[in-house]
Design a protein around this motif. Sequence first.
Motif, mmCIF file in Angstrom:
data_model
loop_
_atom_site.group_PDB
_atom_site.id
_atom_site.type_symbol
_atom_site.label_atom_id
_atom_site.label_comp_id
_atom_site.label_asym_id
_atom_site.label_seq_id
_atom_site.Cartn_x
_atom_site.Cartn_y
_atom_site.Cartn_z
ATOM 1 N N PRO A 124 0.965 -1.319 0.025
ATOM 2 C CA PRO A 124 -0.047 0.091 0.002
ATOM 3 C C PRO A 124 0.834 1.301 -0.094
ATOM 4 O O PRO A 124 0.435 2.104 -0.551
ATOM 5 C CB PRO A 124 -0.808 -0.149 1.367
ATOM 6 C CG PRO A 124 -0.898 -1.427 1.740
ATOM 7 C CD PRO A 124 0.259 -2.234 1.345
ATOM 8 N N PRO B 215 -17.689 -3.611 -0.391
ATOM 9 C CA PRO B 215 -16.699 -2.749 0.131
ATOM 10 C C PRO B 215 -15.228 -2.974 -0.451
ATOM 11 O O PRO B 215 -14.700 -3.872 -0.366
ATOM 12 C CB PRO B 215 -16.668 -2.945 1.643
ATOM 13 C CG PRO B 215 -18.110 -3.486 1.747
ATOM 14 C CD PRO B 215 -18.422 -4.275 0.713
ATOM 15 N N GLU B 216 -14.761 -1.921 -1.093
ATOM 16 C CA GLU B 216 -13.514 -2.070 -1.615
ATOM 17 C C GLU B 216 -12.181 -2.242 -0.742
ATOM 18 O O GLU B 216 -11.454 -3.008 -1.102
ATOM 19 C CB GLU B 216 -13.014 -0.658 -2.320
ATOM 20 C CG GLU B 216 -11.943 -0.900 -3.274
ATOM 21 C CD GLU B 216 -11.995 -1.632 -4.456
ATOM 22 O OE1 GLU B 216 -10.807 -2.363 -5.000
ATOM 23 O OE2 GLU B 216 -13.081 -2.051 -4.912
ATOM 24 N N LYS B 217 -12.322 -1.949 0.633
ATOM 25 C CA LYS B 217 -11.260 -2.004 1.308
ATOM 26 C C LYS B 217 -11.241 -3.437 1.664
ATOM 27 O O LYS B 217 -10.295 -4.041 2.010
ATOM 28 C CB LYS B 217 -11.333 -1.048 2.606
ATOM 29 C CG LYS B 217 -12.629 -1.275 3.383
ATOM 30 C CD LYS B 217 -12.680 -0.507 4.583
ATOM 31 C CE LYS B 217 -14.042 -0.686 5.727
ATOM 32 N NZ LYS B 217 -13.896 0.481 6.710
ATOM 33 N N TRP B 218 -12.480 -4.142 1.889
ATOM 34 C CA TRP B 218 -12.545 -5.551 2.553
ATOM 35 C C TRP B 218 -11.948 -6.429 1.267
ATOM 36 O O TRP B 218 -11.164 -7.424 1.229
ATOM 37 C CB TRP B 218 -13.907 -5.965 2.901
ATOM 38 C CG TRP B 218 -14.261 -5.233 4.157
ATOM 39 C CD1 TRP B 218 -15.256 -4.269 4.221
ATOM 40 C CD2 TRP B 218 -13.400 -5.336 5.300
ATOM 41 N NE1 TRP B 218 -15.204 -3.756 5.714
ATOM 42 C CE2 TRP B 218 -14.292 -4.331 6.297
ATOM 43 C CE3 TRP B 218 -12.551 -5.960 5.812
ATOM 44 C CZ2 TRP B 218 -13.909 -4.230 7.473
ATOM 45 C CZ3 TRP B 218 -12.321 -5.707 7.214
ATOM 46 C CH2 TRP B 218 -13.057 -4.841 8.109
ATOM 47 N N ARG B 219 -12.592 -6.032 0.015
ATOM 48 C CA ARG B 219 -12.051 -6.815 -1.124
ATOM 49 C C ARG B 219 -10.441 -6.806 -1.250
ATOM 50 O O ARG B 219 -9.892 -7.671 -1.639
ATOM 51 C CB ARG B 219 -12.555 -6.174 -2.422
ATOM 52 C CG ARG B 219 -12.550 -7.061 -3.600
ATOM 53 C CD ARG B 219 -13.065 -6.266 -4.880
ATOM 54 N NE ARG B 219 -14.308 -5.898 -4.934
ATOM 55 C CZ ARG B 219 -15.282 -6.596 -5.507
ATOM 56 N NH1 ARG B 219 -14.877 -7.678 -6.215
ATOM 57 N NH2 ARG B 219 -16.619 -5.933 -5.338
ATOM 58 N N THR B 220 -9.990 -5.626 -1.165
ATOM 59 C CA THR B 220 -8.398 -5.128 -1.392
ATOM 60 C C THR B 220 -7.770 -5.996 -0.070
ATOM 61 O O THR B 220 -6.721 -6.787 -0.321
ATOM 62 C CB THR B 220 -8.068 -4.038 -1.389
ATOM 63 O OG1 THR B 220 -8.777 -3.038 -2.221
ATOM 64 C CG2 THR B 220 -6.521 -3.736 -1.340
ATOM 65 N N LEU B 221 -8.318 -6.060 1.045
ATOM 66 C CA LEU B 221 -7.748 -6.879 2.153
ATOM 67 C C LEU B 221 -7.610 -8.516 1.883
ATOM 68 O O LEU B 221 -6.385 -9.022 1.789
ATOM 69 C CB LEU B 221 -8.392 -6.538 3.362
ATOM 70 C CG LEU B 221 -7.965 -7.243 4.552
ATOM 71 C CD1 LEU B 221 -6.406 -6.937 5.112
ATOM 72 C CD2 LEU B 221 -8.720 -7.031 5.849
ATOM 73 N N ARG C 195 -5.186 -9.191 -0.880
ATOM 74 C CA ARG C 195 -3.956 -9.377 -0.616
ATOM 75 C C ARG C 195 -3.546 -10.643 0.128
ATOM 76 O O ARG C 195 -2.298 -10.936 0.011
ATOM 77 C CB ARG C 195 -3.419 -8.038 0.037
ATOM 78 C CG ARG C 195 -3.361 -6.801 -1.108
ATOM 79 C CD ARG C 195 -3.191 -5.459 -0.379
ATOM 80 N NE ARG C 195 -3.103 -4.644 -1.280
ATOM 81 C CZ ARG C 195 -3.206 -3.341 -0.952
ATOM 82 N NH1 ARG C 195 -3.673 -3.004 0.183
ATOM 83 N NH2 ARG C 195 -3.132 -2.307 -1.917
#
Length: 363
Positions: free
Chosen positions: A187, A255-261, A264
């Motif tokens: 990030p 939710p984009e932040k959960w998808r990204t988490l 990764r």
Amino acid sequence: MLLIIYHVSLMYNSRAFLLKAPDRSGIFDLIHLWTHPWRMSLLFLISGVVTGILLTRQPPGALRRIRTRQLVTPFLFGVLFLIPPQMYVWLNGALGVHISLFDVFWHYVTLTPVRLPDGEQALLLGVQHLWYLAYLWFYTVILTFAVSAWPQFLPSLGRRLGTWLAGKRILVVPAVLFVLMKLLLRPNFPPTLDILNDWYSHAVYLTSFLLGVVMATRDEYWDALVATRKPALILALTCATGLSLLFLILPADEPEKWRTLFGRVLGGTFQWSAVVAVLGYAKICWTSENAIIAYLNRAVLTYYVIHQTVMLLIAYGLHQAGLLSVSSFIPISVATLAVCALSYELKRRLEMFWRIRNSALAV
């Protein structure tokens, strides 16, 4: 072979690339999701294994000189002669600039910006796919100087890692490390392919390279890879399925932040488990010399250096004829492979000719 398929697929998936086909398909995003997380890590690990073996046969300084000749020469050749045609395809095919290949070479060599249709200017700089050669040379130089200054560096590192990579830990510990790098480093330091400012990529690829160097001559690591190949394969397939569900099937308003988490975590786990599976199964499937693999080992550098330029020129020709579509994916891949094979054979015969000629002159 997988690299050719991957790079051809970039013209048909949702990612930015030098040339894009007018029609796209989610199947090509699957090629990216299923290969990109682990492919380059595996390549750097294999390069590390080769380097580790060579360090047992020759001093660090000699290896550094050999690797400089092997890597820097094709890198410079590619940067001077193979990158400008890719810029030509990008300018004409993607940006709508009407410019000749000769003019692209002139702008490229003189560092003169090219004016784009929107009034902006583009400076033709970049190494494209050749970045791997620069990174590998850089890591080899660092390692050989470290070994020269501290001859016990590799034995000491191998002993320290012995506890951490024993048995099933060889699957778990590096996977956790790659996940942490994705969560903590990526990030803040996203990949740039700029060798002076690419901290996340250096963390991942230098780690893979050093793992290969340490593993090269230690049988216990290879025994552990074989023992964990089945759970590694299951884990890799699970992660690949999870990534597909996460990015290709779930609604875009998740939710984009959960998808990204989650992406990764799955990507870091997939990155190492796929490497373990590939190496573990390769170790038991190919236990003796294979003529085809030996031939391709000698040819692979030629394939690597020229394939993207060849691929883009073929695709641009189809683009100009109005034939670049999803149905051209396989023909472009096969034609690129064929040109690479013919180029290597020509290179091999020219080298043989010059050796015979020099021997005759010496006599």
